[in-house]
Motif scaffolding. Structure first.
Motif, PDB file in Angstrom:
ATOM      1  N   SER A 164      51.994  29.563  46.273  1.00  0.00           N
ATOM      2  CA  SER A 164      52.747  28.894  45.213  1.00  0.00           C
ATOM      3  C   SER A 164      54.232  29.233  45.332  1.00  0.00           C
ATOM      4  CB  SER A 164      52.236  29.346  43.839  1.00  0.00           C
ATOM      5  OG  SER A 164      52.927  28.701  42.794  1.00  0.00           O
ATOM      6  N   ASP A 190      50.841  36.789  47.222  1.00  0.00           N
ATOM      7  CA  ASP A 190      50.773  35.557  46.441  1.00  0.00           C
ATOM      8  C   ASP A 190      49.479  35.488  45.620  1.00  0.00           C
ATOM      9  OD1 ASP A 190      49.799  35.450  49.038  1.00  0.00           O
ATOM     10  OD2 ASP A 190      50.372  33.372  49.399  1.00  0.00           O
ATOM     11  N   GLN A 209      49.956  38.041  42.691  1.00  0.00           N
ATOM     12  CA  GLN A 209      50.982  37.598  41.739  1.00  0.00           C
ATOM     13  C   GLN A 209      50.440  36.560  40.772  1.00  0.00           C
ATOM     14  OE1 GLN A 209      54.407  36.250  43.977  1.00  0.00           O
ATOM     15  NE2 GLN A 209      55.591  38.000  43.285  1.00  0.00           N
ATOM     16  N   LEU A 210      49.617  35.628  41.289  1.00  0.00           N
ATOM     17  CA  LEU A 210      49.131  34.536  40.450  1.00  0.00           C
ATOM     18  C   LEU A 210      47.886  34.921  39.657  1.00  0.00           C
ATOM     19  CD1 LEU A 210      49.657  31.596  42.951  1.00  0.00           C
ATOM     20  CD2 LEU A 210      50.964  32.064  40.886  1.00  0.00           C
ATOM     21  N   GLY A 258      51.481  35.374  36.062  1.00  0.00           N
ATOM     22  CA  GLY A 258      51.061  34.400  37.060  1.00  0.00           C
ATOM     23  C   GLY A 258      50.183  33.308  36.461  1.00  0.00           C
ATOM     24  N   ASP A 259      50.054  32.204  37.172  1.00  0.00           N
ATOM     25  CA  ASP A 259      49.299  31.040  36.692  1.00  0.00           C
ATOM     26  C   ASP A 259      47.946  31.017  37.397  1.00  0.00           C
ATOM     27  OD1 ASP A 259      48.326  28.549  36.008  1.00  0.00           O
ATOM     28  OD2 ASP A 259      50.287  27.585  36.096  1.00  0.00           O
ATOM     29  N   PHE A 260      46.947  31.665  36.777  1.00  0.00           N
ATOM     30  CA  PHE A 260      45.631  31.757  37.403  1.00  0.00           C
ATOM     31  C   PHE A 260      44.994  30.382  37.582  1.00  0.00           C
ATOM     32  CE2 PHE A 260      41.028  32.247  37.319  1.00  0.00           C
ATOM     33  CZ  PHE A 260      40.834  33.184  38.332  1.00  0.00           C
ATOM     34  N   ARG A 283      46.385  27.471  38.103  1.00  0.00           N
ATOM     35  CA  ARG A 283      46.991  26.759  39.229  1.00  0.00           C
ATOM     36  C   ARG A 283      46.534  27.359  40.563  1.00  0.00           C
ATOM     37  NH1 ARG A 283      53.174  25.077  38.800  1.00  0.00           N
ATOM     38  NH2 ARG A 283      52.308  24.877  36.732  1.00  0.00           N
ATOM     39  N   LEU A 284      46.435  28.700  40.603  1.00  0.00           N
ATOM     40  CA  LEU A 284      45.936  29.357  41.808  1.00  0.00           C
ATOM     41  C   LEU A 284      44.528  28.870  42.143  1.00  0.00           C
ATOM     42  CD1 LEU A 284      45.781  31.618  43.984  1.00  0.00           C
ATOM     43  CD2 LEU A 284      45.083  33.181  42.161  1.00  0.00           C
ATOM     44  N   THR A 318      44.361  25.234  43.327  1.00  0.00           N
ATOM     45  CA  THR A 318      44.864  25.107  44.693  1.00  0.00           C
ATOM     46  C   THR A 318      43.802  25.529  45.702  1.00  0.00           C
ATOM     47  OG1 THR A 318      47.140  25.511  43.952  1.00  0.00           O
ATOM     48  CG2 THR A 318      46.679  25.838  46.297  1.00  0.00           C
TER      49      THR A 318
END
Length: 397
Positions: A109, A134, A137-138, A143-145, A147-148, A151
């Motif tokens: 991300s 990365d 961090q997510l 962090g944006d779990f 979105r991780l 993805t």
């Protein structure tokens, strides 16, 4: 797979940016060209006007790692949301002109997320590559779990810089997605053993009697900046020493140096910063100046700089972060200090410096052998070929 697949690699950092992430992106792009792919790179920059798009027909003029790659540099806006929305528009423009078969997000991300979003929007394949911290961090706030996870779930092929990162991705998905571990490749002709260049030592202002503790890349907190500083002080209490930073200190972490200079002015005076270096050969020459190479990272994928130091047969001391233990066998080809005990890094340096010279030479020889066995371009190319075959099945266009 298409006879000559057209790949777009999206990179947050790319040469002349310094650091392992930039170099690994350039190296991946160049390796794909050698496998017969047409490769474009879209990289963000703050050095260009916001929203402006600049194209370099052959990125080999920017870095020797990426010969034959077409590089597109996109100026960032002040806010991330505007930059990402504009990037999607630019991706659409480039795809209309160049017709990609695969979009590759180099780092999860934002490059990986954007790669998957764009690929799905135009009906082409995507792959994302976890490179360092990365995933961590997510996973955790802020962090944006979601979105991780999205993805990882939607990319056609997942790749990672280390087996450790691959295991984390599988754990998050609750299944084995067949993560392809792409070993970082070191140019062992450039990064090779040899004596330190006395003229370079003199140019850097290193005294003949000083021991050189080394670090390469963009130094910041996650790379263990506070522990490097305290190690320098610990070693200097016993013998003359300097800390050679082959690269530079990230601007937002420079406050650590300011505070260190205020508390330890004499030690701080022995921090030598090379600044950005233009060629791999220059980096290798600086690495050979180091008596010990240090990689006290708190989070990692598989650090290029550590592998390059091992290829130069330097004794290395590293943390156990990420994939580092996949390269460093404690006591055989280097030494591991657990992340929880990095305050002992200085003593570890003194222990290595007290070893007989033949023992240190043997450590370096074993380190070099590990790079030759596991981190060569042939191993990298084999995995990249498999990724292309999985992402773009035979007969597709």
């Amino acid at each position: 797979m298409a006879s000559q697949p057209h790949v777009l690699l999206i990179a947050e950092r790319f040469p002349p940016d310094i650091g392992g992430l930039a170099r690994s992106g350039a190296r991946t792009a160049g390796a794909l060209v050698k496998l017969g792919a047409q490769v474009d790179v879209l990289a963000w920059t703050r050095a260009a006007a916001p929203g402006s798009l600049q194209t370099v027909d052959d990125a080999g003029t920017v870095t020797p790692f990426a010969r034959g790659v077409t590089l597109h540099r996109l100026g960032l806006f002040g806010s991330t949301d505007l930059s990402m929305q504009h990037t999607l528009d630019v991706l659409g423009y480039l795809h209309a002109k160049r017709r990609y078969d695969l979009v590759w997000g180099h780092y999860l991300s934002p490059p990986g997320f954007l790669a998957v979003v764009f690929a799905e929007s135009v009906g082409i394949a995507s792959t994302v590559s976890a490179r360092g911290n990365d995933v961590d961090q997510l996973m955790f706030p802020p962090g944006d779990f979601a979105r991780l996870l999205w993805t990882l779930q939607r990319a056609d092929v997942l790749t990672a810089a280390s087996a450790d990162l691959g295991r984390k991705m599988s754990m998050l998905l609750g299944r084995d997605p067949g993560v392809e571990v792409i070993p970082n490749a070191v140019d062992t002709e450039v990064f090779s053993p040899g004596p330190a260049d006395p003229a370079l030592r003199a140019r850097l202002g290193i005294a003949p009697e000083e021991v050189v503790l080394g670090f390469s890349g963009e130094l910041r907190h996650k790379k263990g900046l506070p522990f490097l500083l305290s190690a320098l002080s610990d070693v200097r209490r016993s013998r003359p020493a300097c800390l050679l930073i082959i690269g530079e200190v990230r601007a937002r972490d420079a406050e650590h140096l300011v505070a260190f200079r205020a508390e330890h002015p004499e030690d701080a005076a022995r921090i030598v910063i090379s600044g950005p270096l233009d060629t791999p050969e220059a980096i290798a020459a600086h690495v050979r100046v180091c008596d010990i190479y240090l990689q006290p990272s708190l989070w990692e994928g598989m650090p290029n700089a550590l592998l390059e130091a091992m290829a130069c047969a330097r004794p290395v001391i590293a943390s156990d972060a990420g994939g580092i233990p996949e390269a460093v066998d404690h006591g055989h080809n280097g030494f591991i200090v657990p992340k929880a005990l990095l305050n002992h890094l200085g003593q570890a340096c003194l222990d290595v410096l007290s070893l007989p010279p033949e023992h240190r030479i043997a450590l370096g020889t074993a380190a070099r052998r590990r790079i030759e066995e596991r981190f060569q371009a042939t191993a990298e190319a084999e995995v990249l070929r498999r990724v292309l075959a999985r992402a773009i099945p035979k007969g597709s266009s």
